[in-house]
Enzyme design. Structure first.
Site, short mmCIF file in Angstrom:
data_model
loop_
_atom_site.label_atom_id
_atom_site.label_comp_id
_atom_site.label_asym_id
_atom_site.label_seq_id
_atom_site.Cartn_x
_atom_site.Cartn_y
_atom_site.Cartn_z
N HIS A 4 45.86 38.42 48.83
CA HIS A 4 46.83 37.59 47.99
C HIS A 4 47.42 36.47 48.53
CE1 HIS A 4 49.47 37.04 44.58
NE2 HIS A 4 48.56 37.59 43.88
N ASP A 42 43.90 43.98 41.08
CA ASP A 42 42.65 44.14 40.61
C ASP A 42 41.51 45.18 41.38
OD1 ASP A 42 42.68 42.44 38.50
OD2 ASP A 42 42.59 40.54 39.82
#
Ligand code: ACO
Length: 432
Positions: free
Chosen positions: A308, A365
């Site tokens: 991320h 996700d």
């Protein structure tokens, strides 16, 4: 603004730049006067170090794994709220009272239908069209079907009729796009069902197979939408703000956000994760081969669902998604080999030096697709689900941008030009 300043020396001249502080103590060098003072600009590809605005909506600390909407921890909200309660919080700054929530729920039911003429549009998309392209197109066309919506000036608690309608109608558009995709008759919204139940019913009810809304699925959907509801200045939210800064209305701005979300490095990652798990499974579950590929600098392959831009520790949303995933699977006694594979991958990656040294942890996700599968939602709808969740955040940022004179300025970055500086024009007949 603090009394501190930052000093910048260019060609031996020292410039003082103000330092601003966030409500949680982070400091930022305010360069708004930089070009006027120095003639220089900053270069920051990917906006790794650029604060694009001052915002009061969401706080994120990627080093400590903290995510808060309007000051409330994401875990508390996911545990105790329903999705539209959190939407209300993001849009207005406060959690609703009982009465305010009832009004908001009523409006979600009241505005759920879409103009009948919009339904013809669904018939003219080619077979197997991406639900994301349908969603962004249909949200854009709301501008024409409800032109008065952008103009209304009757907010209750900071929520305009426009925003309430968009929040409600997007579910109907999403569910209709799925029904068209699979060739089933459309199921209209029901006035007796709440936000998430209504959506699931529009998705899965069929004339010969009535759908029983399962409370566990409703609860899981509420939680997962809450986890996606905002994430400060990410790619899609920045797209909404940038498009909105040109004066474009809410619908075109949100449509731009949907398109930005589509990419596999952003919201499309949930689709990419599922496809990757399916590929590895079909390949005999050979995780090591894919880990080796991810580590090879000459191979563009990446482990979708890991890493991320801002989290350098475990994404707090991923922790909750993983719990929801286990709850659903065990309560409904669902065996999904992809969940076992996902856990095995996480286990291996968490011990691998390549991933450890780069702070690559599962993101929101990684497990969300497995939950959607358990709900019966097809893979090509996963990013649409993300868009449903992110909508309140996009709208809150669009509103904040429009209500703030400073951030309402048109977004217009500069560049460092490194092309040919200047050359004389060459006539066509003399060009080699
Ligand atoms: N698999 C393997 N290696 C990775 C991964 C990954 N998923 N993510 C990053 N890396 C490596 C990079 O190759 C790079 O290695 P290097 O330093 O040896 O060159 C290093 O980690 C840093 O990566 P960057 O691309 O510079 O990090 P950035 O902050 O730009 O990217 C991103 C963040 C796009 C999320 C990236 O981690 C990625 O591509 N992840 C997979 C896609 C994904 O899951 N996206 C969803 C994000 S969450 C969301 O949008 C909801």
């Amino acid at each position: 603004m603090t009394s501190e300043t930052a000093q910048l020396t260019i060609d031996g001249v020292v410039y003082e730049l103000p330092v601003v502080e966030s409500s949680t103590g982070e400091k930022a060098v305010d360069i708004r006067s930089l070009r006027n003072q120095t003639g220089c600009i900053t270069l920051d590809s990917g906006y790794m170090n650029t604060g694009s605005c001052i915002s009061n909506i969401t706080y994120l600390d990627g080093e400590r794994g903290i995510l808060r909407y309007r000051g409330y921890d994401i875990a508390d909200l996911a545990k105790n709220c329903i999705f539209i309660e959190v939407a209300y919080l993001l849009l207005t700054g406060e959690l609703p009272t009982y009465d305010e929530l009832e009004v908001f729920k009523r409006d979600m039911r009241r505005y759920a239908l879409i103009h009948e003429d919009m339904i013809h549009f669904f018939d003219h998309f080619p077979p197997n069209s991406s639900p994301m392209s349908i969603l962004s197109t249909m949200v854009g066309t709301l501008h024409d079907f409800y032109p008065e919506m952008d103009l209304d000036e009757d907010p209750y608690g900071g929520i305009t009729t426009t925003t309430a309608r968009l929040l409600s109608k997007i579910r109907t558009i999403a569910a209709f796009s799925y029904k068209k995709n699979v060739g089933h008759p459309l199921v209209y919204p029901r006035v007796d069902l709440n936000y998430c139940s209504n959506f699931l019913n529009m998705m899965f009810d069929r004339p010969i197979m009535p759908y029983n809304v399962e409370p566990l699925m409703v609860s899981a959907l509420n939680k997962i939408l809450i986890l996606h509801a905002d994430h400060e200045q990410n790619c899609s939210t920045s797209a909404v703000r940038l498009v909105g800064s040109s004066g474009a209305g809410l619908y075109p701005s949100i449509s731009a956000g949907i398109n930005a979300l589509w990419g596999p490095l952003h919201g499309g990652a949930n689709v990419a994760v599922l496809r990757l798990l399916e590929t590895i499974r079909a390949d005999g579950g050979t995780i090591d081969k894919y880990i080796a590929r991810a580590k090879n600098p000459d191979d563009p392959f990446r482990f979708s669902g890991f890493g991320h831009r801002v989290y350098k520790t475990y994404d707090p949303r991923a922790t909750i998604v993983k719990e929801i995933c286990h709850d659903i699977m065990s309560s409904l006694e669902i065996q999904d080999p992809l969940l076992d594979l996902a856990m095995e991958i996480e286990e291996k990656i968490s011990k691998d030096e390549y991933f450890i040294s780069r702070n690559l942890y599962p993101n929101v996700d990684f497990y969300s697709g497995i939950i959607y599968r358990a709900m019966g939602i097809p893979t090509n709808m996963f990013t649409v689900m993300f868009a449903l969740g992110r909508l309140p955040g996009w709208i809150a940022h669009w509103q904040e941008m429009n209500n703030n004179k400073e951030s309402r300025r048109i977004g217009r970055p500069r560049q460092v030009y490194q092309g040919v500086a200047h050359r004389p024009y060459v006539a066509l007949e003399r060009r080699q």
